[in-house]
Write a protein that holds these residues in place. Structure first.
Motif, PDB file in Angstrom:
ATOM      1  N   GLY A 316      41.984  21.833  -7.929  1.00 22.92           N
ATOM      2  CA  GLY A 316      40.966  21.167  -7.131  1.00 22.92           C
ATOM      3  C   GLY A 316      40.474  19.855  -7.694  1.00 22.92           C
ATOM      4  N   VAL A 317      41.363  19.087  -8.337  1.00 24.06           N
ATOM      5  CA  VAL A 317      40.937  17.827  -8.957  1.00 24.06           C
ATOM      6  C   VAL A 317      40.935  16.668  -7.962  1.00 24.06           C
ATOM      7  CG1 VAL A 317      41.736  18.577 -11.235  1.00 24.06           C
ATOM      8  CG2 VAL A 317      43.272  17.257  -9.763  1.00 24.06           C
ATOM      9  N   PHE A 318      41.379  16.909  -6.736  1.00 22.81           N
ATOM     10  CA  PHE A 318      41.270  15.881  -5.692  1.00 22.81           C
ATOM     11  C   PHE A 318      41.040  16.572  -4.353  1.00 22.81           C
ATOM     12  CE2 PHE A 318      45.650  17.117  -5.326  1.00 22.81           C
ATOM     13  CZ  PHE A 318      45.992  16.927  -4.000  1.00 22.81           C
ATOM     14  N   GLN A 319      40.520  15.846  -3.419  1.00 19.98           N
ATOM     15  CA  GLN A 319      40.233  16.373  -2.091  1.00 19.98           C
ATOM     16  C   GLN A 319      41.276  15.860  -1.088  1.00 19.98           C
ATOM     17  OE1 GLN A 319      37.803  18.667  -1.528  1.00 19.98           O
ATOM     18  NE2 GLN A 319      37.574  18.563  -3.769  1.00 19.98           N
ATOM     19  N   PRO A 320      41.568  16.637  -0.057  1.00 17.68           N
ATOM     20  CA  PRO A 320      42.524  16.165   0.960  1.00 17.68           C
ATOM     21  C   PRO A 320      42.101  14.810   1.526  1.00 17.68           C
ATOM     22  CG  PRO A 320      42.018  18.474   1.294  1.00 17.68           C
ATOM     23  CD  PRO A 320      41.093  17.997   0.230  1.00 17.68           C
ATOM     24  N   GLY A 321      43.024  13.890   1.570  1.00 20.61           N
ATOM     25  CA  GLY A 321      42.752  12.556   2.094  1.00 20.61           C
ATOM     26  C   GLY A 321      42.120  11.613   1.094  1.00 20.61           C
ATOM     27  N   GLU A 322      41.784  12.109  -0.107  1.00 20.87           N
ATOM     28  CA  GLU A 322      41.179  11.239  -1.123  1.00 20.87           C
ATOM     29  C   GLU A 322      42.185  10.161  -1.543  1.00 20.87           C
ATOM     30  OE1 GLU A 322      39.219  11.547  -5.621  1.00 20.87           O
ATOM     31  OE2 GLU A 322      39.654  13.374  -4.469  1.00 20.87           O
ATOM     32  N   THR A 323      41.672   8.955  -1.813  1.00 20.65           N
ATOM     33  CA  THR A 323      42.557   7.827  -2.109  1.00 20.65           C
ATOM     34  C   THR A 323      42.486   7.389  -3.563  1.00 20.65           C
ATOM     35  OG1 THR A 323      40.899   6.177  -1.511  1.00 20.65           O
ATOM     36  CG2 THR A 323      42.349   6.995   0.253  1.00 20.65           C
ATOM     37  N   PHE A 324      43.480   6.609  -3.946  1.00 22.85           N
ATOM     38  CA  PHE A 324      43.545   5.978  -5.267  1.00 22.85           C
ATOM     39  C   PHE A 324      44.180   4.609  -5.065  1.00 22.85           C
ATOM     40  CE2 PHE A 324      47.739   7.533  -4.621  1.00 22.85           C
ATOM     41  CZ  PHE A 324      48.582   6.715  -5.355  1.00 22.85           C
ATOM     42  N   GLU A 350      48.275  12.243  -0.997  1.00 19.46           N
ATOM     43  CA  GLU A 350      49.390  12.764  -0.207  1.00 19.46           C
ATOM     44  C   GLU A 350      50.425  11.669   0.054  1.00 19.46           C
ATOM     45  OE1 GLU A 350      45.882  15.411   0.758  1.00 19.46           O
ATOM     46  OE2 GLU A 350      46.217  13.263   0.525  1.00 19.46           O
ATOM     47  N   ASP A 351      49.953  10.470   0.442  1.00 16.14           N
ATOM     48  CA  ASP A 351      50.873   9.355   0.643  1.00 16.14           C
ATOM     49  C   ASP A 351      51.513   8.933  -0.672  1.00 16.14           C
ATOM     50  OD1 ASP A 351      50.672   9.130   3.379  1.00 16.14           O
ATOM     51  OD2 ASP A 351      49.018   7.688   3.318  1.00 16.14           O
ATOM     52  N   GLY A 352      50.757   9.066  -1.751  1.00 14.97           N
ATOM     53  CA  GLY A 352      51.316   8.760  -3.069  1.00 14.97           C
ATOM     54  C   GLY A 352      52.482   9.661  -3.404  1.00 14.97           C
ATOM     55  N   PHE A 353      52.375  10.939  -3.046  1.00 16.80           N
ATOM     56  CA  PHE A 353      53.483  11.869  -3.273  1.00 16.80           C
ATOM     57  C   PHE A 353      54.677  11.500  -2.398  1.00 16.80           C
ATOM     58  CE2 PHE A 353      55.965  15.552  -2.103  1.00 16.80           C
ATOM     59  CZ  PHE A 353      56.211  16.173  -3.321  1.00 16.80           C
ATOM     60  N   ILE A 354      54.427  11.257  -1.125  1.00 12.36           N
ATOM     61  CA  ILE A 354      55.508  10.954  -0.186  1.00 12.36           C
ATOM     62  C   ILE A 354      56.274   9.710  -0.610  1.00 12.36           C
ATOM     63  CG2 ILE A 354      55.954  10.216   2.195  1.00 12.36           C
ATOM     64  CD1 ILE A 354      53.501  11.974   2.959  1.00 12.36           C
ATOM     65  N   ARG A 355      55.547   8.718  -1.158  1.00  8.60           N
ATOM     66  CA  ARG A 355      56.178   7.472  -1.597  1.00  8.60           C
ATOM     67  C   ARG A 355      56.588   7.522  -3.060  1.00  8.60           C
ATOM     68  NH1 ARG A 355      53.037   2.887   1.869  1.00  8.60           N
ATOM     69  NH2 ARG A 355      52.256   4.243   3.515  1.00  8.60           N
ATOM     70  N   SER A 356      56.347   8.669  -3.707  1.00  7.45           N
ATOM     71  CA  SER A 356      56.718   8.906  -5.109  1.00  7.45           C
ATOM     72  C   SER A 356      56.021   7.934  -6.052  1.00  7.45           C
ATOM     73  CB  SER A 356      58.242   8.828  -5.287  1.00  7.45           C
ATOM     74  OG  SER A 356      58.632   9.480  -6.472  1.00  7.45           O
ATOM     75  N   SER A 357      54.712   7.905  -5.985  1.00  7.76           N
ATOM     76  CA  SER A 357      53.909   7.017  -6.826  1.00  7.76           C
ATOM     77  C   SER A 357      53.711   7.602  -8.224  1.00  7.76           C
ATOM     78  CB  SER A 357      52.536   6.785  -6.179  1.00  7.76           C
ATOM     79  OG  SER A 357      51.659   6.146  -7.085  1.00  7.76           O
ATOM     80  N   ASN A 358      54.138   6.855  -9.230  1.00 10.11           N
ATOM     81  CA  ASN A 358      53.876   7.240 -10.619  1.00 10.11           C
ATOM     82  C   ASN A 358      52.386   7.150 -10.942  1.00 10.11           C
ATOM     83  OD1 ASN A 358      56.632   7.571 -11.042  1.00 10.11           O
ATOM     84  ND2 ASN A 358      56.894   5.495 -11.826  1.00 10.11           N
ATOM     85  N   VAL A 359      51.746   6.135 -10.389  1.00 11.14           N
ATOM     86  CA  VAL A 359      50.321   5.910 -10.651  1.00 11.14           C
ATOM     87  C   VAL A 359      49.499   7.105 -10.170  1.00 11.14           C
ATOM     88  CG1 VAL A 359      48.343   4.429 -10.130  1.00 11.14           C
ATOM     89  CG2 VAL A 359      50.585   3.403 -10.601  1.00 11.14           C
ATOM     90  N   ALA A 360      49.862   7.664  -9.025  1.00 10.50           N
ATOM     91  CA  ALA A 360      49.153   8.830  -8.505  1.00 10.50           C
ATOM     92  C   ALA A 360      49.235  10.001  -9.482  1.00 10.50           C
ATOM     93  CB  ALA A 360      49.734   9.236  -7.158  1.00 10.50           C
ATOM     94  N   MET A 361      50.414  10.217 -10.064  1.00 12.17           N
ATOM     95  CA  MET A 361      50.595  11.346 -10.975  1.00 12.17           C
ATOM     96  C   MET A 361      49.827  11.132 -12.281  1.00 12.17           C
ATOM     97  SD  MET A 361      52.311  13.319  -9.068  1.00 12.17           S
ATOM     98  CE  MET A 361      52.004  12.562  -7.464  1.00 12.17           C
ATOM     99  N   VAL A 362      49.779   9.887 -12.760  1.00 13.11           N
ATOM    100  CA  VAL A 362      48.984   9.594 -13.958  1.00 13.11           C
ATOM    101  C   VAL A 362      47.524   9.948 -13.712  1.00 13.11           C
ATOM    102  CG1 VAL A 362      48.096   7.729 -15.419  1.00 13.11           C
ATOM    103  CG2 VAL A 362      50.542   7.832 -14.859  1.00 13.11           C
ATOM    104  N   ASP A 363      47.024   9.562 -12.562  1.00 14.05           N
ATOM    105  CA  ASP A 363      45.633   9.853 -12.203  1.00 14.05           C
ATOM    106  C   ASP A 363      45.391  11.362 -12.166  1.00 14.05           C
ATOM    107  OD1 ASP A 363      43.045   9.869 -11.203  1.00 14.05           O
ATOM    108  OD2 ASP A 363      43.440   8.329  -9.698  1.00 14.05           O
ATOM    109  N   LEU A 364      46.299  12.106 -11.559  1.00  8.48           N
ATOM    110  CA  LEU A 364      46.122  13.547 -11.432  1.00  8.48           C
ATOM    111  C   LEU A 364      46.191  14.259 -12.789  1.00  8.48           C
ATOM    112  CD1 LEU A 364      48.195  14.262  -8.191  1.00  8.48           C
ATOM    113  CD2 LEU A 364      45.709  14.090  -8.423  1.00  8.48           C
ATOM    114  N   VAL A 365      47.114  13.835 -13.658  1.00 13.49           N
ATOM    115  CA  VAL A 365      47.199  14.433 -14.997  1.00 13.49           C
ATOM    116  C   VAL A 365      45.916  14.146 -15.779  1.00 13.49           C
ATOM    117  CG1 VAL A 365      48.402  14.360 -17.224  1.00 13.49           C
ATOM    118  CG2 VAL A 365      49.726  14.450 -15.094  1.00 13.49           C
ATOM    119  N   ASN A 366      45.415  12.925 -15.682  1.00  6.29           N
ATOM    120  CA  ASN A 366      44.162  12.593 -16.367  1.00  6.29           C
ATOM    121  C   ASN A 366      43.014  13.462 -15.854  1.00  6.29           C
ATOM    122  OD1 ASN A 366      44.979  10.632 -18.235  1.00  6.29           O
ATOM    123  ND2 ASN A 366      44.946   9.008 -16.682  1.00  6.29           N
TER     124      ASN A 366
END
Length: 568
Positions: A316-324, A350-366
């Motif tokens: 639960g570290v992000f909410q549906p539709g939350e942006t970065f 969600e769009d970050g996953f679909i487009r394979s964003s590395n930045v999104a994954m860094v944010d989620l791991v942090n």
């Protein structure tokens, strides 16, 4: 005292009983001989297959090794008898027949073995030689060739027989099946096959049969080996070999592989790689000895994002539709960018996953905490052996000496895993969070237990997995999705691609250049209720024909998908 009439009566009764026994026994023997004569079988054994030729000096070693089958009983590897031919030239030495007519013998033999008449004639004319062989041309002869030569009635020509291993397809999961070789080739009458690679080696004790148990008399007699049934599906495996061979020749990669798994059971249905080798001749084995399924670990690249996203959602570290903010991010002293270098601005995770964003994954791991994330990777089985029983299994690497590595692992860098490790971990996404052990043995003949699927535990919240599968479908069907090459008109596909950098041989940094990448894709189908998991990879393609590695993999994916759907 009994009278004579009583004695005669008893003798008559005994003779009558004896006659009945003799008649019944005779009928049984006649029936048994009739069965053997008509059907050529005893207790289910085909006597014609078991016939031993001993004429003209031939000898055959008895086959002892078990047969390897696919899960449907199609034979993959079995013992057969091959023959070596030799000629006796000295009657005193041989105490028997010698070659009589050299010209005639050379002419006849040249029809059956791969040597010209002149070469055979020269060998037969050797002086002060008792016996000669004809090199490799006279070895590994089939029973048909042996019988044909014997029918020519050539004096002085003899054969020895030895057990050899025959593989029904030259290229068929070669590194997984492996091969067995004769370890006592100098003594053809006592030839012994021993597994040297793959299943043949890993299950050599089962296939070869046990020797006399400890404490018993050491007679040296071998027990018959047990047959093994693999989980492979010959129909799909053979077609995969054909498709993989075509793609390998077209793009000339360093290596590539294709592995299909039945998700519900964990059965490995196909295991194909290139380079491969010919099971019967061993041609090509020096190009690559490693079984890429278990022996070679690479950084997984962006396919790992299905696990990163699943764990972030679960916690639960992000909410549906939350942006970065996509594009780039600093991780300690290093700048991490998205694959298009500049990103897509402010987008949802969600769009970050679909487009394979590395930045999104860094944010989620942090947000999860890098130490927490590493513990989750361990739960997925990374960094330890899968206990496949196959030789030289690589446990991969999950040694994060530097904190930056823990964060970068969220998008598939800084750790390594084998295909079998990745598939076991990824199986949880399509199995309601339950991770399945990938197995390649269906059962062993004679064993009371059939195939037993093995759960490796609930590693993802089952309420999260439909969300991840939906994102994988969108990665295939969305115009911005990175998995678009894997969209099919035949079935809905959930897929995630990966493009991983390759570490330099010196151990400092990564290779550079357009084609120095490890491209892969993990897919599940039908996406609504996944039945199959297909993992494909291609490493360092040299002839790219103007396309990228994931597009090359689509040329393997679609023919395989069609084959799978036809044969299911």
């Amino acid at each position: 005292m009994k009278n004579n009439n009583q004695v005669e009566s008893n003798q008559g009764y005994n003779l009558f009983f004896l006659s009945i026994v003799v008649i019944c026994t005779g009928l049984i023997l006649i029936g048994r001989m009739t069965q053997i004569g008509l059907f050529k079988q005893v207790n289910g054994v085909n006597l014609m297959d078991q016939k031993i030729q001993t004429d003209n000096g031939s000898s055959i070693a008895k086959a002892k090794r078990g047969t390897i089958y696919d899960q449907f009983g199609q034979p993959i590897a079995m013992d057969t008898t091959s023959y070596s031919m030799y000629a006796v030239l000295n009657a005193d030495w041989a105490d028997g027949e010698t070659v009589k007519d050299i010209d005639y013998t050379a002419s006849i033999l040249s029809k059956y073995i791969d040597l010209p008449r002149e070469t055979i004639w020269t060998l037969l004319n050797k002086k002060d030689v008792n016996q000669i062989e004809f090199g490799s041309a006279s070895k590994n002869l089939s029973a048909q060739t042996k019988l044909a030569i014997e029918a020519e009635n050539l004096p002085g020509i003899f054969f020895t027989g030895q057990v050899s291993r025959y593989y029904f397809n030259d290229y068929f999961a070669s590194h997984l099946v492996g091969y067995a070789e004769n370890i006592n080739s100098s003594d053809a009458s006592n030839s012994i096959l021993e597994g040297a690679m793959g299943v043949e080696a890993a299950y050599n004790d089962v296939l070869s049969g046990e020797r006399e148990k400890e404490g018993s008399a050491k007679t040296g007699k071998d027990l018959l080996g047990s047959d093994i049934y693999l989980t492979l599906d010959s129909r799909i495996q053979n077609q995969t070999e054909t498709v993989l061979d075509k793609t390998f020749k077209k793009y000339s990669p360093e290596s590539m592989g294709a592995y299909l798994v039945d998700l519900e059971s964990g059965k490995l249905l196909t295991s194909a790689q290139r380079p491969s080798f010919n099971l019967n001749t061993r041609e090509g084995i020096d190009d690559l000895w490693q079984n890429l399924l278990v022996e070679t670990a690479n950084e997984p690249g962006s396919t790992i994002k299905i696990l990163t996203m699943a764990k972030a959602k679960e916690k639960g570290v992000f909410q549906p539709g939350e942006t970065f903010l996509s594009g780039k991010v600093n991780v300690y002293d290093r700048e991490v960018r998205d694959h298009n270098q500049y990103g897509w601005g402010q987008i949802s995770f969600e769009d970050g996953f679909i487009r394979s964003s590395n930045v999104a994954m860094v944010d989620l791991v942090n947000r999860m905490g890098d130490q927490v994330w590493v513990e989750e990777l361990k739960k997925f089985g990374f960094g330890v052996s899968t206990n496949s029983r196959l030789a030289n299994e690589n446990p991969g690497s999950l040694d994060f000496t530097y904190p930056i590595s823990r964060i970068m692992s969220g998008f598939g860098q800084a750790f390594s895993a084998t295909p079998i490790q990745l598939m076991q971990a990824y199986s949880s996404i399509a199995n309601h969070g339950e991770m399945m052990k990938i197995q390649y043995i269906d059962h062993i003949a004679g064993s009371q237990n059939g195939y037993q699927k093995q759960s490796l535990g609930q590693v993802v919240d089952p309420q999260v997995t439909p969300y991840i599968l939906d994102l994988m479908v969108r990665a295939v069907e969305d115009p911005e999705g990175t998995s678009r090459p894997f969209k099919s008109d035949l079935v809905k596909v959930a897929a995630k691609t990966g493009t991983a950098e390759i570490g330099s041989a010196e151990g400092l940094g990564y290779l550079t250049g357009r084609n120095n990448y490890f491209y892969s894709v993990i897919s599940f189908f039908p996406a609504e209720k996944p039945k199959y998991m297909l993992y494909l990879f291609i490493k360092r393609p040299q002839n790219d024909h103007g396309i990228y590695g994931t597009q090359m993999l689509s040329e393997v994916f679609h023919p395989m998908l069609e084959s799978i759907l036809i044969n299911q």
